[in-house]
Design a protein around this motif. Structure first.
Motif, PDB file in Angstrom:
ATOM      1  N   UNK A 252      -1.527  -1.139 -11.065  1.00  0.00           N
ATOM      2  CA  UNK A 252      -2.757  -1.667 -10.496  1.00  0.00           C
ATOM      3  C   UNK A 252      -2.415  -2.647  -9.389  1.00  0.00           C
ATOM      4  N   UNK A 253      -3.135  -2.530  -8.277  1.00  0.00           N
ATOM      5  CA  UNK A 253      -2.934  -3.499  -7.198  1.00  0.00           C
ATOM      6  C   UNK A 253      -3.784  -4.722  -7.517  1.00  0.00           C
ATOM      7  N   UNK A 254      -3.164  -5.865  -7.593  1.00  0.00           N
ATOM      8  CA  UNK A 254      -3.901  -7.103  -7.921  1.00  0.00           C
ATOM      9  C   UNK A 254      -3.477  -8.217  -6.953  1.00  0.00           C
ATOM     10  N   UNK A 255      -4.270  -9.285  -6.877  1.00  0.00           N
ATOM     11  CA  UNK A 255      -3.835 -10.412  -6.045  1.00  0.00           C
ATOM     12  C   UNK A 255      -2.581 -11.044  -6.657  1.00  0.00           C
TER      13      UNK A 255
ATOM     14  N   UNK B  90      -1.291  -9.460  -2.034  1.00  0.00           N
ATOM     15  CA  UNK B  90      -1.513  -8.515  -3.126  1.00  0.00           C
ATOM     16  C   UNK B  90      -0.168  -7.995  -3.606  1.00  0.00           C
TER      17      UNK B  90
ATOM     18  N   UNK C 160       2.075   1.709  -3.402  1.00  0.00           N
ATOM     19  CA  UNK C 160       0.991   2.184  -4.251  1.00  0.00           C
ATOM     20  C   UNK C 160       0.826   3.699  -4.119  1.00  0.00           C
ATOM     21  N   UNK C 161       0.883   4.162  -2.866  1.00  0.00           N
ATOM     22  CA  UNK C 161       0.740   5.613  -2.625  1.00  0.00           C
ATOM     23  C   UNK C 161       1.814   6.399  -3.362  1.00  0.00           C
TER      24      UNK C 161
ATOM     25  N   UNK D 189       0.822  -1.210   0.000  1.00  0.00           N
ATOM     26  CA  UNK D 189       0.000   0.000   0.000  1.00  0.00           C
ATOM     27  C   UNK D 189       0.860   1.265   0.000  1.00  0.00           C
TER      28      UNK D 189
ATOM     29  N   UNK E 289       0.967  -4.474 -10.166  1.00  0.00           N
ATOM     30  CA  UNK E 289       1.235  -4.818 -11.557  1.00  0.00           C
ATOM     31  C   UNK E 289       1.480  -3.539 -12.342  1.00  0.00           C
TER      32      UNK E 289
END
Lengths: 195, 74
Positions: free
Chosen positions: B32-35, B46, B21-22, B18, B49
């Motif tokens: 993109x955050x994906x599993x 997670x 991501x920020x 996370x 990608x």
């Protein structure tokens, strides 16, 4: 002799229960209801019992002439709704699971992304309560939801909820829906998956 | 989206993912955050990608701020 069931003014699920009881005792019945929901429910129940149904509307009232097939027995254990039907996915929150909000938000994004790759798709996705935030402009899962929509998945978004959060004009995917459609779709589902 | 070349960046924790991501969001680097894909790990994790050609922007953006475990091509 045709038996008459007057289910006017009765709340759901009473009209269906009365219909079921009457069909156990008589091969031919007439059911009178005064709401479209009751009409739909009784009709769907009768059809699920393989009965012949003829509908006549008189003013506010709906008359359903129901005829049981000759060989069929209406079993008391018979489910009032079809046992097989489409998969319906219900998203009731913008987060997956309860507990930590930040984690729940990531899990939801992760889930909806995976949905696009799953071999088995739901026929309909119903979104309500805070879940509707997923379907508006700026949502992190908008592209995934749009992709599902483009592949033929029906997305019903609760209009009351969009109104409550004052984001009705920001809806970016799916169709605004009401409790009738939502209830009907849920009750007609073969399987409900709730997130 | 299919047919594009992607890679995923794996982290040791959800909070690192996370945080990364920020940072990427702030720097406007598409991702993109994906599993975590099944063939990479069976953990319920997670990852992030992004397209292969952004790798040279992603790595410097995160350098010194958040540690990642590895980058796998998809």
């Amino acid at each position: 002799m045709t038996r008459e069931v007057d289910a006017r003014g009765r709340a759901c699920p009473e009209p269906v229960l009365l219909t079921k009881k009457a069909l156990e005792e008589s091969g031919e019945i007439t059911v009178i209801v005064d709401s479209r929901t009751a009409e739909e429910n009784v009709k769907r129940f009768a059809l699920s019992m393989k009965c012949r149904v003829r509908l006549e509307r008189r003013g506010e009232d709906s008359l359903l002439f129901i005829e049981k097939p000759v060989s069929a027995e209406v079993s008391p254990e018979a489910p009032p709704y079809p046992a097989s039907g489409p998969i319906v996915l219900v998203i009731s929150s913008d987060r997956m699971g309860r507990g930590d909000d930040e984690l729940g938000e990531v899990l939801m994004r992760s889930f909806i992304h995976t949905l696009g790759e799953a071999s088995r798709r739901p026929e309909t996705v119903i979104i309500f309560n805070t879940g509707v935030r997923l379907a508006v402009q700026g949502s992190a899962v908008l592209e995934d939801l749009r992709a599902l929509c483009n592949e033929g998945v029906r997305i019903l978004v609760c209009g009351t909820c969009l109104g409550f959060f004052e984001i009705r004009d920001k809806l970016a995917v799916g169709q605004i829906s009401n409790m009738y459609d939502i209830t009907e779709t849920m009750l007609g589902a073969g399987k409900i998956v709730q997130i | 989206m299919k047919g594009a070349d992607y890679c995923v960046m794996l982290f040791d924790s959800v909070s690192s993912t996370l945080l990364a991501e920020k940072i990427l969001k702030r720097q406007e680097i598409p991702h993109k955050v994906i599993p975590v894909p099944r063939h990479i790990s069976s953990d319920c994790g997670v990852c992030i990608r992004f397209s292969l050609d952004l790798r040279n922007r992603v790595e410097p953006a995160l350098a010194g701020k958040v540690e990642f475990r590895e980058i796998c091509a998809l």
